[in-house]
Design an enzyme around this catalytic site. Structure first.
Site, mmCIF file in Angstrom:
data_model
loop_
_atom_site.group_PDB
_atom_site.id
_atom_site.type_symbol
_atom_site.label_atom_id
_atom_site.label_comp_id
_atom_site.label_asym_id
_atom_site.label_seq_id
_atom_site.Cartn_x
_atom_site.Cartn_y
_atom_site.Cartn_z
ATOM 1 N N ASP A 128 -20.019 34.740 3.143
ATOM 2 C CA ASP A 128 -20.893 34.045 3.894
ATOM 3 C C ASP A 128 -20.751 32.531 3.972
ATOM 4 O O ASP A 128 -20.291 31.898 3.124
ATOM 5 C CB ASP A 128 -22.288 34.631 4.146
ATOM 6 C CG ASP A 128 -23.074 33.963 5.144
ATOM 7 O OD1 ASP A 128 -22.782 33.940 5.977
ATOM 8 O OD2 ASP A 128 -24.370 33.293 4.452
ATOM 9 N N ASP A 140 -22.909 29.852 6.392
ATOM 10 C CA ASP A 140 -24.390 29.408 6.435
ATOM 11 C C ASP A 140 -25.163 29.703 5.324
ATOM 12 O O ASP A 140 -25.442 30.795 4.703
ATOM 13 C CB ASP A 140 -25.145 29.592 7.700
ATOM 14 C CG ASP A 140 -24.368 29.094 8.927
ATOM 15 O OD1 ASP A 140 -23.139 28.533 8.774
ATOM 16 O OD2 ASP A 140 -24.850 29.209 10.063
#
Length: 402
Positions: free
Chosen positions: A187, A189
């Protein structure tokens, strides 16, 4: 143990301990060689300059054991070492079914935490066969090789203990596949980077509070990810496209991110990112970090302005898992040999689909669902879950600098 040797054959356990120096191992076996013994097992550990060397060897020819003992003790004394020799039968007892590697990360790693983790392993029916330190910086990381209990029940037992102790414990099945994991997907963020990209854009549009309200509604389950994405992006309508470069410059990599990616690439891994954020940022990260794969949502820009819409395939919770599978197929890597890293509920499908799902500074629901959890602010600690030591990382860095 050799094929010709039975578990009832007499053996000698020779233990040498004292200050470490070059030549000890060669000297001991040169001494033993004079008695025509065969080596059954060897174990050597050096801690703060003190060595413990254990050699399990076959019984010497009849009448020579006393002479062997005297010679080994004399040699050890000449080396300013101590020796202990124990008679017995056979080799180590067979390991129980079920083999796992338990990685414990502490910052610091206390004696109490170590004691309770070890006790919990025993209570779960496991036996600690070996302990090895992987790193002393930026965290202390040690690895326990455990047998006698299956991986899943051991993981469940240790997860509760780790939460109570405030340490990170990862439990993975032992075997060749651990080093064979050749695709890592992250991922972005709050995982690869410290920021939430939509919030960086919102700050330039002056709509931070409104974006936060939509995010909170999604967290409460009032909106699904796609609805919340469209609602938040709509607030950016009219923003000048020049803000993209400003946001890129504001993005802060998570500590250890560069080290993680650089080391994985040297080890032959392929590395990718999937994000509910925007390709305007992930494409830049791909170029800067040398990523093999990158996929995110795309902000629509018309006539130099953000339209408040996204284009193309939506990357949501299900989309992240779908992209993990796509990247694995393109990389030629079985899904069981992939690693996924994330922090939010949006990453759960991806973490569950991967061979090893790592929750990084994640929400409680994600930590409970993932195979492993890391709760220190250093992304490169994920390397220790793959069995990579700090010394290997530093040696690779030094080699590159030359």
């Amino acid at each position: 143990m050799s094929a010709s040797q039975s578990s009832d054959d007499l053996t000698l356990l020779v233990k040498i301990f004292g200050k470490d120096r070059p030549g000890i191992t060669a000297g001991l076996f040169d001494t033993l060689a004079a008695y025509s013994v065969d080596v059954v097992d060897i174990e050597q550990v050096v801690t703060r300059g003190r060595m413990v060397l254990c050699a399990l060897v076959t019984q010497p020819p009849a009448g020579l054991e006393g002479d062997l003992r005297a010679t080994v003790h004399s040699w050890a004394e000449s080396m300013k070492m101590q020796a202990e020799i124990l008679s017995g039968r056979g080799d180590n007892r067979p390991r129980g079914l079920g083999r796992s590697l338990v990685t414990v990360l502490g910052h610091p790693l206390t004696a109490e935490a170590t004691a309770r983790i070890a006790a919990r392993i025993t209570q779960a029916g496991g036996n600690i066969d070996r302990i090895f330190r992987l790193a002393k910086y930026p965290v202390t990381a040690v690895e326990f090789a455990v047998s006698g209990v299956e991986t899943e029940p051991l993981r469940t037992a240790l997860a509760k203990e780790a939460a109570a102790l405030g340490v990170d414990v990862a439990v993975v099945a032992a075997g060749l596949h651990r080093r064979a994991q050749r695709l890592v997907v992250m991922d972005v963020d709050s995982t690869l980077i410290q920021d939430e990209v939509i919030e960086l854009f919102a700050a330039h549009a002056g709509c931070e509070d409104q974006v936060a309200e939509v995010t909170a509604a999604a967290m409460r389950g009032e909106l699904d990810f796609e609805q919340s994405l469209h609602a938040r992006v709509a607030l950016l309508a009219g923003l000048d496209a020049s803000v993209v470069d400003k946001v890129r410059s504001e993005v802060r990599l998570t500590p250890g991110a560069r080290t993680l990616i650089r080391t994985l690439k040297r080890l032959g891994y392929q590395v990718g990112v999937v994000s509910g954020g925007f390709t305007q940022v992930t494409d830049d990260l791909q170029d800067r970090l040398g990523l093999d794969f990158a996929q995110a949502n795309t902000l629509e820009i018309v006539d130099g302005k953000l339209t408040g819409r996204v284009t193309g395939e939506i990357v949501d919770r299900a989309g992240k898992a779908r992209l993990l599978r796509r990247f694995a197929a393109e990389a030629g890597v079985p899904l069981a040999q992939t690693v996924a890293i994330g922090d939010g509920a949006n990453d759960l499908d991806m973490l569950n689909a991967a061979g090893l799902g790592v929750a990084f500074n994640a929400k409680p629901v994600v930590r409970e669902a993932a195979h492993a959890a890391v709760n220190v602010p250093f992304l490169d600690t994920v390397l220790y879950l793959l069995g990579v030591t700090r010394e290997e990382v530093e040696a690779a860095d030094a080699h590159e600098e030359r």
